[in-house]
Design an enzyme around this catalytic site. Structure first.
Site, short mmCIF file in Angstrom:
data_model
loop_
_atom_site.label_atom_id
_atom_site.label_comp_id
_atom_site.label_asym_id
_atom_site.label_seq_id
_atom_site.Cartn_x
_atom_site.Cartn_y
_atom_site.Cartn_z
N GLU A 35 -52.62 33.47 -84.51
CA GLU A 35 -51.91 32.29 -83.97
C GLU A 35 -50.47 32.65 -83.61
O GLU A 35 -49.89 32.07 -82.70
CB GLU A 35 -51.99 31.13 -84.98
CG GLU A 35 -53.37 30.50 -84.97
CD GLU A 35 -53.80 29.86 -86.29
OE1 GLU A 35 -52.93 29.60 -87.15
OE2 GLU A 35 -55.01 29.63 -86.46
N HIS A 57 -50.76 37.31 -87.72
CA HIS A 57 -51.83 36.31 -87.57
C HIS A 57 -52.04 36.04 -86.08
O HIS A 57 -51.08 35.98 -85.30
CB HIS A 57 -51.45 35.01 -88.30
CG HIS A 57 -52.62 34.10 -88.46
ND1 HIS A 57 -53.13 33.36 -87.41
CD2 HIS A 57 -53.41 33.82 -89.53
CE1 HIS A 57 -54.18 32.67 -87.84
NE2 HIS A 57 -54.37 32.93 -89.13
N GLY A 102 -61.19 28.90 -87.67
CA GLY A 102 -61.19 27.46 -87.45
C GLY A 102 -62.37 26.93 -86.66
O GLY A 102 -62.38 25.78 -86.24
N ASN A 111 -54.14 29.56 -96.74
CA ASN A 111 -53.20 29.51 -95.62
C ASN A 111 -53.14 28.06 -95.11
O ASN A 111 -54.04 27.61 -94.39
CB ASN A 111 -53.66 30.47 -94.52
CG ASN A 111 -52.73 30.47 -93.32
OD1 ASN A 111 -51.65 29.88 -93.37
ND2 ASN A 111 -53.13 31.13 -92.25
N TRP A 112 -52.07 27.37 -95.47
CA TRP A 112 -51.96 25.94 -95.13
C TRP A 112 -51.53 25.71 -93.69
O TRP A 112 -51.53 24.57 -93.21
CB TRP A 112 -50.99 25.25 -96.11
CG TRP A 112 -51.73 24.76 -97.31
CD1 TRP A 112 -52.32 25.53 -98.29
CD2 TRP A 112 -52.00 23.41 -97.66
NE1 TRP A 112 -52.95 24.73 -99.20
CE2 TRP A 112 -52.76 23.42 -98.85
CE3 TRP A 112 -51.68 22.17 -97.09
CZ2 TRP A 112 -53.21 22.26 -99.47
CZ3 TRP A 112 -52.13 21.02 -97.71
CH2 TRP A 112 -52.89 21.06 -98.89
N LYS A 113 -51.08 26.76 -93.02
CA LYS A 113 -50.62 26.62 -91.62
C LYS A 113 -49.64 25.44 -91.53
O LYS A 113 -48.84 25.25 -92.43
CB LYS A 113 -51.81 26.47 -90.68
CG LYS A 113 -52.84 27.60 -90.89
CD LYS A 113 -53.90 27.65 -89.83
CE LYS A 113 -54.87 28.79 -90.15
NZ LYS A 113 -55.87 29.01 -89.13
N SER A 129 -63.25 30.87 -91.07
CA SER A 129 -64.31 29.94 -91.44
C SER A 129 -65.02 30.30 -92.75
O SER A 129 -66.24 30.12 -92.88
CB SER A 129 -65.31 29.79 -90.30
OG SER A 129 -64.66 29.25 -89.16
N GLU A 174 -59.48 39.23 -89.43
CA GLU A 174 -59.75 37.87 -88.98
C GLU A 174 -60.16 37.87 -87.50
O GLU A 174 -59.30 37.84 -86.62
CB GLU A 174 -58.49 37.00 -89.13
CG GLU A 174 -58.04 36.82 -90.56
CD GLU A 174 -57.30 35.49 -90.74
OE1 GLU A 174 -57.66 34.75 -91.64
OE2 GLU A 174 -56.37 35.22 -89.97
P1 PGA Z 1 -59.92 29.17 -91.16
O1 PGA Z 1 -58.53 29.94 -90.92
O2 PGA Z 1 -60.33 29.44 -92.59
O3 PGA Z 1 -59.58 27.73 -90.93
O4 PGA Z 1 -60.89 29.71 -90.20
C1 PGA Z 1 -58.30 31.22 -91.44
C2 PGA Z 1 -56.96 31.74 -91.00
O5 PGA Z 1 -56.55 31.47 -89.85
O6 PGA Z 1 -56.28 32.43 -91.76
#
Ligand code: PGA
Length: 253
Positions: free
Chosen positions: A97, A95, A173, A9-11, A212, A167
């Site tokens: 976010e 997600h 993160g 997931n490159w966001k 993470s 998640e």
């Molecule tokens: P992360 O993000 O691996 O940087 O914790 C995972 C995600 O948000 O899908």
């Protein structure tokens, strides 16, 4: 054993040059691998460029988002029909976010789920609790609430062949993944909940973990019975890192 699914997931990261090199590398390394599925979720504008590199085997395109409409006057949106048009196989929805920064609620996510299934794109439905819910032992209940809303709206049949990504928000993160026992417990209970509706679907559904994940913890996590893959942000951005993570998973197969 289910074929594990690993998603990068490159966001909101990368550019054409970086992503092209990255996917070429990935293709050269894993093009002929049969026991693992890999998907890359770049910012949407790069999907069509990367499509030309990945071929048609075990490396797939994944969208980070989708609109709830198929077409019409919705400035700035991308539809499931368009994603399908360029060969996208998966789409991340729910997600944290997007739930947090874009105020996407259960009903809205359920509409996205519906439109993806209608267009033959596999939803990767993210669920997970915040730190307060974790501390007060509500991880499982939170995930089940997020899933049950969709089952109630659309029916269990919509869950055939989809992917769920657990998640925990507090692990995303932060560099601190949830511990393997906790993750296994949540995954097991998600599967158990789905089983109440449909045994076959519960057995075949891919449940990923995200938050993470890195080279050091991925093997330990993958050994858990109900973890069938990973949704990886930060640790997927650097190609050698991501390749090592996939290699580590392969060593467990
Ligand atoms: P992360 O993000 O691996 O940087 O914790 C995972 C995600 O948000 O899908």
């Amino acid at each position: 054993m289910k074929i594990p699914l690993i998603v990068a997931n490159w966001k909101l990261n990368g550019n054409e040059n970086i992503l092209t090199k990255y996917v070429k590398n990935l293709y050269n390394k894993f093009n002929n691998v049969k026991n693992i599925n890999i998907a890359i979720a770049p910012p949407i504008i790069y999907l069509n460029i990367l499509k030309k590199i990945i071929g048609k085997k075990n490396i797939f395109l994944c969208s980070q988002n989708v609109d709830i409409h198929e077409n019409g006057s919705f400035t700035g949106e991308i539809s499931a029909k368009m994603l399908k048009d360029i060969g996208v196989k998966y789409s991340i929805i729910g997600h944290s976010e997007r739930r947090n920064f874009h105020k996407e609620n259960y009903e809205y996510i359920s509409k996205k789920f519906n439109i993806l299934i209608k267009n033959n794109i596999t939803p990767i439905l993210c669920v997970g609790e915040n730190i307060k819910e974790y501390i007060s032992n509500k991880s499982i209940q939170t995930c089940i609430n997020q899933i049950s809303c969709i089952i109630n709206n659309l029916g269990i049949k919509f869950f055939k062949n989809i992917v769920i990504a657990y998640e925990p928000i507090w692990a995303i993160g932060t560099g601190h993944a949830a511990n393997k026992e906790h993750i296994q417990k949540v995954h097991k209970n998600i599967r158990k909940y789905i089983k109440k509706y449909d045994k076959k679907i519960s057995e075949s559904i891919i449940i990923q973990y995200g938050g993470s994940v890195n080279i050091d913890n991925v093997k330990d996590l993958f050994f858990q019975k109900d973890i069938n893959g990973f949704l990886i942000g930060k640790s997927s951005l650097e190609i050698n890192n991501f390749i090592s993570i996939i290699n580590n998973i392969q060593e467990c197969l």
